[in-house]
Write a protein that holds these residues in place. Structure first.
Motif, short mmCIF file in Angstrom:
data_model
loop_
_atom_site.label_atom_id
_atom_site.label_comp_id
_atom_site.label_asym_id
_atom_site.label_seq_id
_atom_site.Cartn_x
_atom_site.Cartn_y
_atom_site.Cartn_z
N VAL A 95 1.01 -1.13 -0.15
CA VAL A 95 -0.07 0.06 -0.08
C VAL A 95 0.83 1.17 0.04
O VAL A 95 1.67 1.36 0.80
CB VAL A 95 -0.89 0.11 1.13
CG1 VAL A 95 -1.90 1.25 1.11
CG2 VAL A 95 -1.95 -1.27 1.45
N CYS A 96 0.66 2.32 -0.99
CA CYS A 96 1.37 3.34 -1.05
C CYS A 96 1.05 4.36 0.14
O CYS A 96 -0.30 4.55 0.34
CB CYS A 96 1.10 4.07 -2.29
SG CYS A 96 1.75 5.76 -2.43
N GLY A 97 1.94 4.86 0.85
CA GLY A 97 1.59 5.52 2.17
C GLY A 97 1.40 6.88 1.84
O GLY A 97 0.86 7.69 2.61
N GLN A 98 1.48 7.42 0.66
CA GLN A 98 1.22 8.72 0.10
C GLN A 98 -0.21 8.67 -0.58
O GLN A 98 -1.01 9.49 -0.38
CB GLN A 98 2.33 9.36 -0.85
CG GLN A 98 3.40 9.54 -0.21
CD GLN A 98 4.52 10.20 -1.16
OE1 GLN A 98 4.31 11.19 -1.59
NE2 GLN A 98 5.65 9.59 -1.49
N CYS A 99 -0.54 7.73 -1.40
CA CYS A 99 -1.93 7.65 -1.91
C CYS A 99 -2.90 6.80 -1.75
O CYS A 99 -4.07 6.85 -2.09
CB CYS A 99 -1.82 8.14 -3.38
SG CYS A 99 -1.29 6.76 -4.42
N GLY A 100 -2.26 5.76 -1.10
CA GLY A 100 -3.31 4.54 -0.96
C GLY A 100 -3.37 3.59 -1.96
O GLY A 100 -3.99 2.75 -1.83
N PHE A 101 -2.54 3.91 -3.11
CA PHE A 101 -2.38 2.88 -4.21
C PHE A 101 -1.95 1.59 -3.76
O PHE A 101 -1.17 1.43 -2.85
CB PHE A 101 -1.63 3.44 -5.24
CG PHE A 101 -1.11 2.41 -6.44
CD1 PHE A 101 -1.92 2.37 -7.38
CD2 PHE A 101 0.20 1.86 -6.12
CE1 PHE A 101 -1.63 1.22 -8.45
CE2 PHE A 101 0.37 0.99 -7.25
CZ PHE A 101 -0.32 0.77 -8.32
N GLN A 102 -2.79 0.38 -4.04
CA GLN A 102 -2.54 -0.91 -3.71
C GLN A 102 -1.93 -1.67 -4.78
O GLN A 102 -2.59 -1.58 -5.92
CB GLN A 102 -3.87 -1.54 -3.14
CG GLN A 102 -4.27 -0.82 -1.98
CD GLN A 102 -5.20 -1.44 -1.20
OE1 GLN A 102 -5.99 -2.46 -1.81
NE2 GLN A 102 -5.91 -0.79 -0.32
N GLU A 111 8.10 1.12 -8.52
CA GLU A 111 7.65 2.06 -9.74
C GLU A 111 6.70 3.14 -9.16
O GLU A 111 6.82 4.27 -9.64
CB GLU A 111 7.25 1.26 -10.90
CG GLU A 111 8.29 0.42 -11.58
CD GLU A 111 9.44 1.44 -12.14
OE1 GLU A 111 9.03 2.30 -12.91
OE2 GLU A 111 10.57 0.96 -12.01
N HIS A 112 5.53 2.65 -8.66
CA HIS A 112 4.86 3.56 -8.20
C HIS A 112 5.32 4.68 -7.29
O HIS A 112 4.90 6.04 -7.84
CB HIS A 112 3.60 2.93 -7.65
CG HIS A 112 2.78 3.81 -6.99
ND1 HIS A 112 1.57 4.40 -7.48
CD2 HIS A 112 2.54 4.60 -5.72
CE1 HIS A 112 0.87 5.04 -6.96
NE2 HIS A 112 1.53 5.24 -5.76
N SER A 113 6.02 4.45 -6.58
CA SER A 113 6.67 5.49 -5.76
C SER A 113 7.36 6.67 -6.32
O SER A 113 7.49 7.59 -6.08
CB SER A 113 7.57 4.75 -4.56
OG SER A 113 6.83 3.80 -3.66
N LEU A 115 6.74 7.63 -9.09
CA LEU A 115 5.94 8.57 -9.71
C LEU A 115 5.54 9.80 -9.04
O LEU A 115 5.56 11.03 -9.13
CB LEU A 115 4.59 8.04 -9.98
CG LEU A 115 4.40 6.98 -11.29
CD1 LEU A 115 3.07 6.48 -11.07
CD2 LEU A 115 4.68 7.62 -12.34
N HIS A 116 5.67 9.81 -7.71
CA HIS A 116 5.53 10.86 -6.66
C HIS A 116 6.36 11.74 -6.80
O HIS A 116 6.10 12.97 -6.39
CB HIS A 116 5.17 10.25 -5.10
CG HIS A 116 3.78 9.43 -5.03
ND1 HIS A 116 2.61 10.32 -5.06
CD2 HIS A 116 3.48 8.36 -4.79
CE1 HIS A 116 1.58 9.38 -4.94
NE2 HIS A 116 2.26 8.31 -4.57
N GLY A 117 7.72 11.22 -7.11
CA GLY A 117 8.74 12.15 -6.93
C GLY A 117 8.68 13.21 -5.58
O GLY A 117 8.73 12.47 -4.69
N PHE A 121 1.49 14.93 -2.89
CA PHE A 121 0.23 14.08 -3.49
C PHE A 121 0.42 13.92 -4.78
O PHE A 121 1.19 14.60 -5.66
CB PHE A 121 -1.35 14.77 -3.26
CG PHE A 121 -1.27 14.97 -1.75
CD1 PHE A 121 -2.15 14.08 -0.82
CD2 PHE A 121 -1.26 16.36 -1.17
CE1 PHE A 121 -2.05 14.30 0.48
CE2 PHE A 121 -1.60 16.58 0.27
CZ PHE A 121 -1.87 15.51 0.88
N MET A 122 -0.22 12.80 -5.29
CA MET A 122 -0.33 12.28 -6.93
C MET A 122 -0.93 13.59 -7.46
O MET A 122 -1.99 13.74 -7.47
CB MET A 122 -1.03 11.22 -6.98
CG MET A 122 -0.81 10.67 -8.42
SD MET A 122 0.36 9.58 -8.81
CE MET A 122 0.06 8.12 -8.33
N PRO A 123 0.00 14.07 -8.63
CA PRO A 123 -0.78 15.09 -9.56
C PRO A 123 -1.98 14.59 -10.21
O PRO A 123 -1.83 13.19 -10.44
CB PRO A 123 0.37 15.66 -10.12
CG PRO A 123 1.57 14.98 -9.63
CD PRO A 123 1.16 13.88 -8.78
ZN LIG Z 1 1.05 6.54 -4.33
#
Ligand SMILES: [Zn+2]
Length: 126
Positions: A95-102, A111-113, A115-117, A121-123
């Protein structure tokens, strides 16, 4: 004019075996009448005065004593779902700690992480 008595639907989310177990208990308690075999839902007629609370109390007592790991989730006034309580992590999801993506894949999460750079929050365009 006689209104039809309201019903409470107890859904076991596809688990007909669980539904049969719960129905057996409800029938023994005099709350429900025997239903169709193989159904994953139990329809219970509710007394207008406090009937719903009585059913939920009995169900909740039964669930905590006999159905380990299950919880009751109320949907509106007339549906109760009996389901397994599960955290995404227990299901092996990352689970992504920043946006809740699973995702089930650790690589995909890495890879997902990226994206946040530097964004908190995820733009919206990602
Ligand atoms: Zn995320």
């Amino acid at each position: 004019m006689v209104l039809p008595s309201p019903t409470l639907t107890i859904s076991c989310a596809g688990d007909a075996k669980l539904a049969a177990t719960i129905r057996e208990f409800l029938v023994a308690e005099g709350i429900a009448t025997a239903g169709r075999e193989g159904d994953d839902e139990i329809s219970v007629a509710v007394e207008p005065e406090g009937g719903r609370e009585d059913i939920l109390a009995a169900l909740s007592k039964y669930a905590s004593a006999r159905l380990e790991g299950y919880s009751l989730i109320e949907f509106g006034d007339d549906v109760v779902i009996v389901g397994m309580k599960a955290e995404p992590e227990e299901l092996g999801l990352h689970v992504c700690g920043q946006c809740g993506f699973q995702t089930a894949s650790a690589d995909a999460m890495a890879e997902h992480s990226k994206l946040h750079g530097g964004y908190l929050f995820m733009p919206p365009f990602l």
